[in-house]
Design a protein around this motif. Sequence first.
Motif, PDB file in Angstrom:
ATOM      1  N   GLY B 102       0.833  -1.199   0.000  1.00 24.93           N
ATOM      2  CA  GLY B 102       0.000   0.000   0.000  1.00 24.93           C
ATOM      3  C   GLY B 102       0.870   1.253   0.000  1.00 24.93           C
ATOM      4  N   ASP B 103       1.882   1.253   0.867  1.00 25.66           N
ATOM      5  CA  ASP B 103       2.786   2.411   0.947  1.00 25.66           C
ATOM      6  C   ASP B 103       3.506   2.628  -0.380  1.00 25.66           C
ATOM      7  N   LEU B 104       3.879   1.506  -0.989  1.00 25.71           N
ATOM      8  CA  LEU B 104       4.626   1.563  -2.243  1.00 25.71           C
ATOM      9  C   LEU B 104       3.855   2.341  -3.299  1.00 25.71           C
ATOM     10  N   PHE B 105       2.522   2.223  -3.252  1.00 29.45           N
ATOM     11  CA  PHE B 105       1.706   2.903  -4.254  1.00 29.45           C
ATOM     12  C   PHE B 105       1.055   4.162  -3.679  1.00 29.45           C
ATOM     13  N   HIS B 106       1.626   4.689  -2.592  1.00 30.21           N
ATOM     14  CA  HIS B 106       1.148   5.927  -1.970  1.00 30.21           C
ATOM     15  C   HIS B 106      -0.330   5.856  -1.607  1.00 30.21           C
ATOM     16  N   ILE B 107      -0.779   4.749  -1.065  1.00 34.75           N
ATOM     17  CA  ILE B 107      -2.172   4.656  -0.632  1.00 34.75           C
ATOM     18  C   ILE B 107      -2.224   5.124   0.828  1.00 34.75           C
ATOM     19  N   SER B 108      -3.179   6.003   1.126  1.00 32.89           N
ATOM     20  CA  SER B 108      -3.250   6.534   2.490  1.00 32.89           C
ATOM     21  C   SER B 108      -3.577   5.408   3.470  1.00 32.89           C
ATOM     22  N   ARG B 109      -3.123   5.582   4.714  1.00 33.35           N
ATOM     23  CA  ARG B 109      -3.320   4.547   5.736  1.00 33.35           C
ATOM     24  C   ARG B 109      -4.798   4.177   5.895  1.00 33.35           C
ATOM     25  N   ALA B 110      -5.644   5.213   5.881  1.00 40.10           N
ATOM     26  CA  ALA B 110      -7.072   4.966   6.070  1.00 40.10           C
ATOM     27  C   ALA B 110      -7.612   4.098   4.939  1.00 40.10           C
ATOM     28  N   LYS B 111      -7.203   4.441   3.723  1.00 39.11           N
ATOM     29  CA  LYS B 111      -7.662   3.707   2.563  1.00 39.11           C
ATOM     30  C   LYS B 111      -7.110   2.283   2.578  1.00 39.11           C
ATOM     31  N   GLN B 142       0.024 -17.665  -2.041  1.00 38.21           N
ATOM     32  CA  GLN B 142      -0.439 -17.160  -3.332  1.00 38.21           C
ATOM     33  C   GLN B 142      -1.550 -16.146  -3.137  1.00 38.21           C
ATOM     34  N   LYS B 143      -2.446 -16.445  -2.188  1.00 41.34           N
ATOM     35  CA  LYS B 143      -3.549 -15.527  -1.938  1.00 41.34           C
ATOM     36  C   LYS B 143      -3.042 -14.203  -1.382  1.00 41.34           C
ATOM     37  N   LEU B 144      -2.021 -14.291  -0.527  1.00 35.15           N
ATOM     38  CA  LEU B 144      -1.443 -13.062   0.027  1.00 35.15           C
ATOM     39  C   LEU B 144      -0.778 -12.257  -1.085  1.00 35.15           C
ATOM     40  N   ALA B 145      -0.056 -12.951  -1.943  1.00 34.94           N
ATOM     41  CA  ALA B 145       0.610 -12.263  -3.058  1.00 34.94           C
ATOM     42  C   ALA B 145      -0.426 -11.541  -3.919  1.00 34.94           C
ATOM     43  N   LEU B 146      -1.514 -12.242  -4.170  1.00 36.40           N
ATOM     44  CA  LEU B 146      -2.585 -11.628  -4.958  1.00 36.40           C
ATOM     45  C   LEU B 146      -3.143 -10.398  -4.241  1.00 36.40           C
ATOM     46  N   SER B 147      -3.363 -10.549  -2.941  1.00 34.45           N
ATOM     47  CA  SER B 147      -3.907  -9.423  -2.168  1.00 34.45           C
ATOM     48  C   SER B 147      -2.968  -8.224  -2.213  1.00 34.45           C
ATOM     49  N   CYS B 148      -1.661  -8.489  -2.111  1.00 32.92           N
ATOM     50  CA  CYS B 148      -0.683  -7.391  -2.116  1.00 32.92           C
ATOM     51  C   CYS B 148      -0.798  -6.569  -3.390  1.00 32.92           C
ATOM     52  N   MET B 149      -0.980  -7.259  -4.506  1.00 37.62           N
ATOM     53  CA  MET B 149      -1.024  -6.518  -5.760  1.00 37.62           C
ATOM     54  C   MET B 149      -2.364  -5.833  -5.980  1.00 37.62           C
TER      55      MET B 149
END
Lengths: 367, 303, 251
Positions: B102-111, B142-149
Amino acid sequence: MNKVLLSIVKKEFIHIWRDPQTLFIVIMFPILMLFLYGYAITMEMKQIDTIIIDHSKSPQSRVYIEKIIAIDFFKVRFEDLPESKIEDVFFQREARCVIVFPSDFADQLVKNTNTPIQLLIDASDPNAANFIINYLSKINLAFNRENNISYAGPFSIEPRILYNPDFKSAYFFVPGLVAVIMLLISALLTSIAIVREKENGSLEQILVSPVRPIQIIIGKVIPYVFLGLFDSVLVLVVACFWFGVPINGSILWLGVSLLIYVLTGMCFGLLISTITNTQQVAMMATLVITILPSFLLSGFIFPVRSMPVIFQWFSKIIPATHFLVVIRGIMLKGIGLNELWPQLLILTGFSLFLMIVSMKKFSTKLE
Amino acid sequence: MENPIVIENLKKSYGKVQAVDNVSLEVAPGEVFGLIGPDGAGKTTIIRILVSLLSPDSGKVFFLGKDVSKNPVFVRSHIGYMPQRFSLYRDLSVEQNLRFFGDLFHISRAKQGKQMEWLYNFSKLRPFKNRLAGALSGGMKQKLALSCMLMHEPEVIVLDEPTFGVDPVSRHEFWDILKTLAEHGITILVSTAYMDEANLCSRVALLHEGHILAMDKPKTLVQQFQHPIFRLESNQPYSLYTKLKTTEFADSIHLFGDGIHFSDKDQLGQRTIVRKLKEWNIEYDSIQPVQANLEDLFLERMR
Amino acid sequence: MNRNYSDGEFAVEVSKLTRDFGHFRAVDAVSFSVEKGEIFGFLGANGAGKTTTVRMLCGLLMPSSGTAAVGGFDVYTQVEQIKNSIGYMSQSFSLYEDLTVRENIQFYGGVYGLKRKEIRRKTEELLDYLNLWDHADQLTRDLPLGWKQRMALSTAILHDPNIIFLDEPTSGVDPASRRDFWLLIYELAERGKTVFVTTHYMDEAEYCDRVSIMKQGKIVEIDKPEVLKEKYGSESMQQVFINVVSEVIGE
């Protein structure tokens, strides 16, 4: 030779040949290190910026100064600074040594037994300062002998500086560097060679065959011993022909000692490879275990005798400590087996010990 | 609405190897498009060109209407990409991994928090959010990897062999999640070497050695299979197979589980086949016409 | 699939085999036996304990408890004999990619202590058999994956072992090459070799004489594929597998 061993050795040689990039690094790395460190250390020792303030301007002071200039070690500049400015010279790093001849230098020389010359040294680099003092006292003695009438007593002390008569620092440091570099490169070669196979899984395939640990280990070491020896020759050639360090002793014994030493390094690498699982960790461990102690505690830079007792003991278990005695002995002193056998025996013992421990630790299991 | 992924006449070679040879395809919005093929078919190369990690030798790739080669930054910030054998930070917990991406893509903490809730819902990873990623099972990883992206809510996601080496049950679950995502309007391009996964895609391209062998809906593909397939069963299929290999049928037979598929290229028909087998004294238990599957198609086209 | 292999002798006999890693019980009192000449499929979810079991049988891991004999040799005390009588192709195994085809064969021949003459003969046989003469001096790296896998299997059996362990040998291989690979396996079985294979391709499970399905360290099913299909009323092993494994998860 044992057939299994032979095929492992052969395979390992093929790996080395098929990977020219690594081979290039393995060959160039020690030479590069020797150049870098060799220069970093010896350049400091040469060309010491020196300011001579000659208030006397007498024939006597001129003779003295000639002697200083004659030695390559000092890079002399003449200036007429007031005493108050001298300190600035050091702060600005314009010079590391200032020699002041008082205006009555010539007079004093005739009248007194003690003729003061002021010598100011920037001792922030104590090693260099030591060298400066050594050089100057040598010049002083020579000058006294020739020119100081009142000094011409019934006897004069004439120190003879052995093994390194010109005080050339390269003589002192380059053999030490060879010791550090060869230990590092040998240990790296074997540790990575085994851990690489752990990493890509091919070791598992070999472990299900009836191969014995001793065959794997010796088969891995043999090709790298050749590589290590080749590196040693290169490093020695650079030491001799570039840095001008002589080999006063027997080249044969130098070779034999290097072989033993390289083997010690490789056995170190083996031990590291048995307890690490990734190339990265193996590399870091090898760097830390070989370089640091060899640099600091082997007597390479700081004499062992001047260390705290506990470090003196510790230095005894560092292979480089013993090899330093050997390589300096053979290259500079020209001594041989008669004097150096205890060190060579210790190094051989190290190798055997490490190899046996590695074999015990090298499990044919995957845990 | 234009197609989010458009690939035109793509070519790429590595030295002498033509990894991708004139591939054109389009992926429509909300589609699950499968690149199906074995190792070395060119799947990874196509995907890497699409996500702007590789430059093609020739051809064009458009992502959301923009030329990929001219807009690499746009592509990378709007696409969700899961590389082959993607591994997470094993020493970070599930939640820390998600936050990191999330941080990598500048997503706010709340989001991030909101997005994580949504992701936990369908990945069922909530109970494990404090577990280290290294301690998860293969399927959960695999599910976690998917979630990360998915943390940066991409409209298009590209997955390179996400189910490689994963057992059938975990694969099944993973595909269920992909289906859910597609229902949420996400466009998915996924590659796999497992033929059985092709049936779970809305459309597939069968790839072999850089070529597209066939491309369509999986059902359409098998329905359009040119000639009939007969399945021969025997309690000793291997010996049946070796016997058939010595006959004129040699080039038309393939092992399929505990039977053999004979592809009837010359339209002999069942009666002729049975007569020939009898002439050759070949014993078998049963013969019946069967619907061709994608593997039959692949085997047929790849020669 | 029914082949005639049975002569009542066992190639692998396992009883209550258990292996712990710390507090984690990877393999939990597993018992089974594999007959000589059988093609035995060893299935299971990721992390079910397949690889750990195979490694114990190959002498790469010590069991925590239980007994196991491979080729009549005990896994605790006769590891040396086991290693001489098995061929093993590991999951991660790739041949040495920077060695040529010929060099790889020669290396493994050497590792198993074959005589020079024997290695030469075996090399020729293999190159013939795999139809790789044109590529004998090519780096293994440059071969297609399907060839690599067949070559890996061939080198794993250079020393003519009686029992062959294959850990996911066909992952990522194209359908035609997978069939070629299985034909190789059949040939070995016809020659009386026992083949012990793990796979994630459920259609491959159908090629096996018998399969076992592992879940969370235990064997939950073990039988002929057709029997299992009947039992679960499924058309395919894929369905059987999903039923079996999900069922156990549900418990």
